[in-house]
Design a protein around this motif. Structure first.
Motif, PDB file in Angstrom:
ATOM      1  N   UNK A 134      43.886  15.526  91.675  1.00  0.00           N
ATOM      2  CA  UNK A 134      44.928  15.921  92.618  1.00  0.00           C
ATOM      3  C   UNK A 134      45.093  17.438  92.602  1.00  0.00           C
ATOM      4  N   UNK A 135      45.131  18.037  93.766  1.00  0.00           N
ATOM      5  CA  UNK A 135      45.325  19.481  93.876  1.00  0.00           C
ATOM      6  C   UNK A 135      46.801  19.816  93.689  1.00  0.00           C
ATOM      7  N   UNK A 136      47.078  20.776  92.816  1.00  0.00           N
ATOM      8  CA  UNK A 136      48.444  21.236  92.572  1.00  0.00           C
ATOM      9  C   UNK A 136      48.461  22.759  92.614  1.00  0.00           C
ATOM     10  N   UNK A 137      49.635  23.309  92.858  1.00  0.00           N
ATOM     11  CA  UNK A 137      49.742  24.764  92.910  1.00  0.00           C
ATOM     12  C   UNK A 137      50.063  25.312  91.524  1.00  0.00           C
ATOM     13  N   UNK A 138      49.193  26.184  91.045  1.00  0.00           N
ATOM     14  CA  UNK A 138      49.405  26.909  89.796  1.00  0.00           C
ATOM     15  C   UNK A 138      49.339  28.387  90.113  1.00  0.00           C
ATOM     16  N   UNK A 171      49.192  31.318  92.230  1.00  0.00           N
ATOM     17  CA  UNK A 171      48.834  31.478  93.640  1.00  0.00           C
ATOM     18  C   UNK A 171      47.608  30.659  94.027  1.00  0.00           C
ATOM     19  N   UNK A 172      47.248  29.672  93.202  1.00  0.00           N
ATOM     20  CA  UNK A 172      46.061  28.876  93.461  1.00  0.00           C
ATOM     21  C   UNK A 172      46.414  27.396  93.545  1.00  0.00           C
ATOM     22  N   UNK A 173      45.612  26.669  94.324  1.00  0.00           N
ATOM     23  CA  UNK A 173      45.677  25.216  94.300  1.00  0.00           C
ATOM     24  C   UNK A 173      44.507  24.728  93.468  1.00  0.00           C
ATOM     25  N   UNK A 174      44.822  24.041  92.373  1.00  0.00           N
ATOM     26  CA  UNK A 174      43.806  23.646  91.405  1.00  0.00           C
ATOM     27  C   UNK A 174      43.989  22.188  91.018  1.00  0.00           C
ATOM     28  N   UNK A 175      42.891  21.578  90.574  1.00  0.00           N
ATOM     29  CA  UNK A 175      42.974  20.259  89.956  1.00  0.00           C
ATOM     30  C   UNK A 175      43.181  20.428  88.459  1.00  0.00           C
ATOM     31  N   UNK A 176      43.581  19.366  87.805  1.00  0.00           N
ATOM     32  CA  UNK A 176      43.732  19.426  86.347  1.00  0.00           C
ATOM     33  C   UNK A 176      42.374  19.534  85.661  1.00  0.00           C
ATOM     34  N   UNK A 177      41.303  19.094  86.320  1.00  0.00           N
ATOM     35  CA  UNK A 177      39.959  19.324  85.773  1.00  0.00           C
ATOM     36  C   UNK A 177      39.694  20.828  85.688  1.00  0.00           C
ATOM     37  N   UNK A 178      40.108  21.562  86.706  1.00  0.00           N
ATOM     38  CA  UNK A 178      39.935  23.017  86.683  1.00  0.00           C
ATOM     39  C   UNK A 178      40.789  23.659  85.591  1.00  0.00           C
TER      40      UNK A 178
END
Length: 405
Positions: free
Chosen positions: A81-85, A87-94
């Motif tokens: 799932x893409x989430x905002x961290x 200024x980025x939208x990242x997955x928890x894998x990232x």
């Protein structure tokens, strides 16, 4: 191409290499052979913080998002799932990839070597109830290693890695109980050589013990099981259970903080028979205290295991709010989990065509293997095998260092 051994754990992570033919766990943090598998997204400084510094930032109440237990999300939809961290939208894998990149960077700084390949520990089973989730979890973790800059990664089941580092000879059962899984390897050691006979895994570990204790002792003080009245009429209903289960689960705590949910909880205060319970819950959500509670439960568990009585201290929620946790109570409440672990150990022996009386010793690895209830469950099932404790937190990474050679 130099290979780094990495034990990426639910609660703690270690890295190791061979030095002069002997395994060495790298001091990823000053004075420590492992570091907490923890990430803090610092909203003020706009950066990611890792390990003990991440836990300290959370404890000090710095503005940001704290995450722990991320290994448990591998293989689940939550991982992608893409989430905002920041200024980025990242997955928890990232996010896991960034954590592993930090491990790589620290290891290269310590050793002066460049690591483009890794040999990683993995549970025998990430998900013991689902073949698809288990396969997907390794795919997710492999992707995280690639994002961390590793050109190649091989995997070795964690108890099999530990078997490479354990001293002694004879037939032994390695019992590795970590934060998220329990893993078992039956092996034979003779003249310094290890032969793996059978391995099994169970998705059950220390974070599951913490969740059970939190749901039994802490969440009722926040409204779990309490009744909420209707806006009109005399009917009541129990507070939704999902929120409390998420708040008691290390890997999900970071994602319960939501403005709409907080407004709903404040509505419950107005409608509840016992509004104090939901007032505490609102405080926890508003002040982001979920991880503080989880650490308090974990500390109480350890204290009750080490002595006759422990305590879950919740002063962070309400001054003087404390819960007694007795050693006998801890054993009773975790007895079902301990029994499952004991039964899986016997299943591993059966896979290897081995009777319990043919095992010379049971070797415990992993922080949660120190629970007395778990050890008693194994002693009942293998009464003739002596019990030994390996390097609880570094046996796996030592074995991975051997394997990396």
């Amino acid at each position: 191409m130099a290979r780094l051994g990495i034990d990426f754990g639910t609660s703690n992570t270690g890295a190791g290499i061979l030095r002069d033919g002997r395994p060495a766990a790298l001091p990823l943090e000053a004075g420590a052979q492992t570091l907490p598998t923890a990430v803090f997204v610092d909203f003020t400084d706009k950066r990611f913080v890792y390990g003990e510094a991440a836990a300290r930032a959370m404890m000090e109440g710095q503005d940001g998002r704290f995450m722990r237990g991320l290994k448990s999300i591998l293989g689940t939809p939550l991982a992608r799932e893409k989430r905002r961290f920041l200024n980025e939208r990242m997955t928890l894998i990232e996010v896991i990839g960034r954590f592993l990149a930090e491990i790589r960077c620290r290891s290269e700084r310590i050793t002066g070597q460049s690591f483009e390949a890794a040999i990683s520990g993995r549970p025998v089973r990430f998900h013991s109830e689902s073949e698809d989730k288990d396969a997907q979890a390794e795919i997710d973790l492999r992707e995280a290693y690639a994002l961390a800059g590793f050109r190649a990664v091989d995997f070795l089941p964690e108890p099999e890695a530990a078997a490479l580092a354990v001293a002694g000879e004879g037939r032994m059962l390695i019992v590795d109980i970590g934060g998220g899984t329990s893993d078992f390897t039956l092996c034979e050691r003779a003249r310094g050589q290890t032969r793996v006979i059978a391995s099994r895994g169970l998705r059950l570990g220390g974070t599951d013990f913490d969740r059970s204790l939190s749901l039994a002792h802490v969440m009722p003080l926040l409204g779990h099981g309490a009744e909420i009245g209707a806006e009109l009429g005399a009917k009541t209903h129990a507070a939704p259970r999902a929120l409390f289960h998420d708040l008691a689960s290390w890997e999900k705590i970071a994602f319960v903080y939501d403005a709409a949910l907080l407004r709903e909880v404040k509505r419950w205060i107005r409608l509840a028979r016992d509004p104090v319970l939901f007032e505490r819950l609102a405080e926890v959500l508003e002040m982001h205290l979920g991880h503080d509670i989880a650490y308090a439960v974990e500390a109480g568990k350890i204290a009750a295991n080490d002595s006759e009585r422990g305590e879950i201290a919740l002063d962070v929620v309400q001054r003087g709010l404390r819960i007694d946790l007795w050693g006998v109570q801890l054993q009773h409440e975790l007895s079902s989990a301990a029994a499952r672990i004991g039964d899986m150990a016997l299943a591993t022996l059966k896979d290897g065509g081995c009777r319990p009386d043919q095992v010379d010793m049971v070797v415990f690895v992993g922080g949660s293997s120190q629970l007395s209830g778990v050890r008693q469950a194994l002693a009942r099932r293998l009464p003739e095998a002596r019990q030994e404790t390996a390097e609880v937190f570094t046996a796996v990474v030592h074995g991975l260092a051997f394997a990396a050679r």
